[in-house]
Design an enzyme around this catalytic site. Structure first.
Site, short mmCIF file in Angstrom:
data_model
loop_
_atom_site.label_atom_id
_atom_site.label_comp_id
_atom_site.label_asym_id
_atom_site.label_seq_id
_atom_site.Cartn_x
_atom_site.Cartn_y
_atom_site.Cartn_z
N ARG A 153 17.24 118.33 141.46
CA ARG A 153 16.85 119.63 140.94
C ARG A 153 15.51 120.07 141.52
NH1 ARG A 153 15.25 120.38 136.52
NH2 ARG A 153 14.75 118.26 135.89
N LYS A 168 23.18 121.81 135.04
CA LYS A 168 22.03 121.92 134.14
C LYS A 168 21.75 123.37 133.75
CE LYS A 168 21.05 117.59 133.62
NZ LYS A 168 21.41 116.95 132.33
N HIS A 221 20.37 116.46 124.71
CA HIS A 221 20.48 115.73 125.98
C HIS A 221 20.61 114.25 125.64
CE1 HIS A 221 18.66 114.74 130.18
NE2 HIS A 221 19.96 114.87 130.24
N SER A 267 15.24 108.85 132.03
CA SER A 267 15.67 107.97 133.12
C SER A 267 14.95 106.63 133.06
CB SER A 267 15.38 108.65 134.46
OG SER A 267 15.77 107.84 135.53
N LYS A 314 19.86 104.29 128.78
CA LYS A 314 20.80 105.12 128.00
C LYS A 314 22.24 104.90 128.45
CE LYS A 314 20.75 109.54 128.83
NZ LYS A 314 21.66 110.65 129.08
N THR A 315 22.47 104.93 129.76
CA THR A 315 23.84 104.76 130.28
C THR A 315 24.35 103.36 129.99
OG1 THR A 315 23.45 106.39 132.02
CG2 THR A 315 25.28 104.87 132.34
N ASP A 317 26.12 112.76 128.47
CA ASP A 317 24.88 113.46 128.80
C ASP A 317 24.55 114.66 127.93
OD1 ASP A 317 22.62 113.48 130.63
OD2 ASP A 317 23.44 115.32 131.44
N ARG A 319 24.46 110.37 143.49
CA ARG A 319 25.21 110.76 142.29
C ARG A 319 26.72 110.78 142.54
NH1 ARG A 319 22.64 111.97 137.16
NH2 ARG A 319 20.44 112.30 137.62
#
Length: 525
Positions: A54, A195, A214, A234, A238-239, A253, A318
């Site tokens: 981004r 996003k 989020h 990040s 979390k993942t 997400d 990604r």
């Protein structure tokens, strides 16, 4: 030739218009018209050029009456003049005229009561495939009566003149909420589209009493409907921690929390690939197959086998894929009100406890703070870690004032009796460079205890710097590590860094217009 009404966007006499092509056809077209290739598992591989992530400095919200009064203007939400938007919008229409244009009509929001119809117009088949993966895909019947609420137009090939267009560079991401148009110009990083839709939903949903979040969400597979939310920036895990083979994945997400429960905003996943392995993240690894879109991963020229450790193009490699590619997904992607809410942080100071149970006011404080930390650097004598705060764990995607989201969170956890925990996946026994990273098995045991309710039943004590309630015991976890100061050899250094982090929290919270009850629930500097 059917144009599906794209003339209203200023796109005149397009060469061809294709709408909602299948992933197979989009993959074939991309291979013919773009510099793409297939990986050895059949996923489409693209390189996104100069923009591999981004571009926050190029993102703006158009300054319009009826919208501007609601926006929390600042470094994240920057104003853009309406006349300059109109200029760029005209350029976009002219650019796409006489080109082959790809449309994807889909939905944001798995709960039909809060669903938004989104039309996506692309110049690249690969980017159209991305949004086919990421939005909820309509049935044939739904497509017949589809009418878009908002439109996203992405033209990475159009480069802007900053002097003429009032932008910061050749690229711009522009949200014009009154006109219901989002433009993504000059950048091929597909995450800008995803996003932008999330930012749109975080503008719309709170005005309907729905909290946009989020976070990832999963659900017990035992029929109880026991739902949990995982927030975290990040590097916090979390993942990893939300991916549980014993629980169903609602989404990874973006979610909404309404009066009816939790719903996924998306229809797919957009996962990081860096250092990906079948051993540690088998679900993501297995999802990289035909129909998935991989960005900026380096592959072997002969075998097309990916090297997920290769960072030569970017750290931000990604993959996007429909949630259907995950074996334990929840269909439809909705869940009950969460029994458990988890805030993950990787505290490199090593002073936050492995787990703390939060009051409603503390939950609102740590939600708004969105804390994690970066490890210490060596430049200019920096030896301490660096605190990082991101409003509501998603500052770039929250257009409204933080108090709006905090108030909704507080109301919902109180009304539905959700237990909220702050879990530190960072350092223990010392700061980064002295202590060690929290044991993953211990963290998993803590998460399990939070999810099964046993952590809510143990005895707690309050530590002095942050006012956090720390459990004295936790099933399958060494009680000696639960109070962080006990693990430190240098108690004075613990006190110094705890005071420093408390001060960082106190300074950060000053920038928000929050009730005193929320501010006072934070650390005492």
């Amino acid at each position: 030739m059917t144009t599906y009404g794209i003339e209203k966007y200023g796109i005149v006499k397009p060469k061809k218009v294709d709408r909602n092509l299948s992933p197979a056809v989009l993959t074939e077209v991309a291979l013919k018209t773009e510099p793409c290739k297939l990986t050895d598992t059949g996923a489409l591989l693209v390189a996104t050029g100069a923009y591999t992530g981004r571009s926050p400095k190029d993102r703006f919200i158009v300054d319009e009456k009826g919208v501007s009064e609601k926006i929390d203007w600042g470094t994240e939400n920057k104003k853009f003049p309406l006349d300059k938007f109109e200029l760029i919008y005209k350029k976009v229409g002219e650019y796409l005229s006489k080109k082959h244009v790809y449309i994807f009509d889909g939905f944001a929001g798995a709960d039909p009561a809060y669903r938004v119809s989104v039309r996506v117009i692309n110049e690249l088949a690969s980017e159209n495939l991305f949004m086919n993966n990421m939005l909820l895909r309509p049935t044939a019947e739904e497509l017949k009566s589809f009418k878009e609420d908002y439109t996203v137009i992405a033209v990475p090939g159009l480069k802007l003149d900053p002097k003429e267009c009032g932008t910061n560079s050749e690229a711009a991401i522009l949200l014009c909420l009154n006109k219901k148009i989002i433009l993504v110009v000059g950048s091929q990083y597909a995450g800008e589209m995803k996003k932008s839709v999330f930012s749109l939903m975080n503008y719309l949903l709170p005005q309907k009493g729905v909290l946009g979040m989020h976070c990832s969400a999963n659900m017990a597979l035992d029929g109880s409907g026991d739902t949990a939310l995982f927030f975290g920036l990040s590097g916090t895990g979390k993942t990893t921690l939300s991916a549980d083979p014993k629980r169903g994945l609602i989404g990874d997400d973006e979610h909404g929390w309404s009066d009816d429960g939790i719903f996924n905003i998306e229809g797919g996943c957009y996962a990081k690939c860096i250092d990906l392995s079948k051993e540690h993240e088998p679900e993501i690894y297995g999802a990289i197959k035909f129909g998935a879109l991989v960005e900026n991963v380096v592959v072997d020229d002969e075998t097309r086998a990916p090297d997920y450790k290769d960072r030569s193009l970017t750290e931000n490699t990604r993959v996007s894929y429909p949630i259907d590619f995950i074996p334990n997904k929840v269909v439809p992607s909705v869940g009950k009100h969460p029994k458990t809410v988890i805030f993950l942080t990787a505290d490199a100071f090593g002073v936050l406890p492995p787990v703390a149970k939060l009051t409603k006011e503390q939950a609102m404080f740590y939600f708004v703070s969105g804390y994690t930390s970066k490890v210490a650097g060596t430049e200019r004598g920096i030896t301490d870690p660096v605190s990082t705060f991101s409003t509501c764990f998603g500052a770039p995607f929250m257009p409204l004032p933080s108090a709006v989201y905090a108030k909704l969170l507080g109301e919902k956890i109180e009304k539905h009796g959700s237990d909220v925990y702050l879990i530190n996946t960072g350092w223990t026994g010392g700061a980064y460079g002295v202590g060690k990273r929290m044991s993953l098995p211990a963290t998993r045991a803590i998460v399990t205890a939070a999810l099964d309710g046993s952590l809510a039943k143990v005895e707690y004590e309050t530590e002095p710097f942050f006012g956090l309630a720390i459990p004295k015991t936790c099933p399958n976890v060494d009680a000696g590590i639960l109070n962080p100061k006990n693990v430190w050899a240098d108690k004075a250094e613990y006190d110094r860094l705890a005071k420093k982090l408390a001060k960082d929290f106190a300074e950060n919270i000053k920038k928000y217009n929050l009730d005193a009850s929320i501010v006072n629930a934070g650390p005492k500097a």
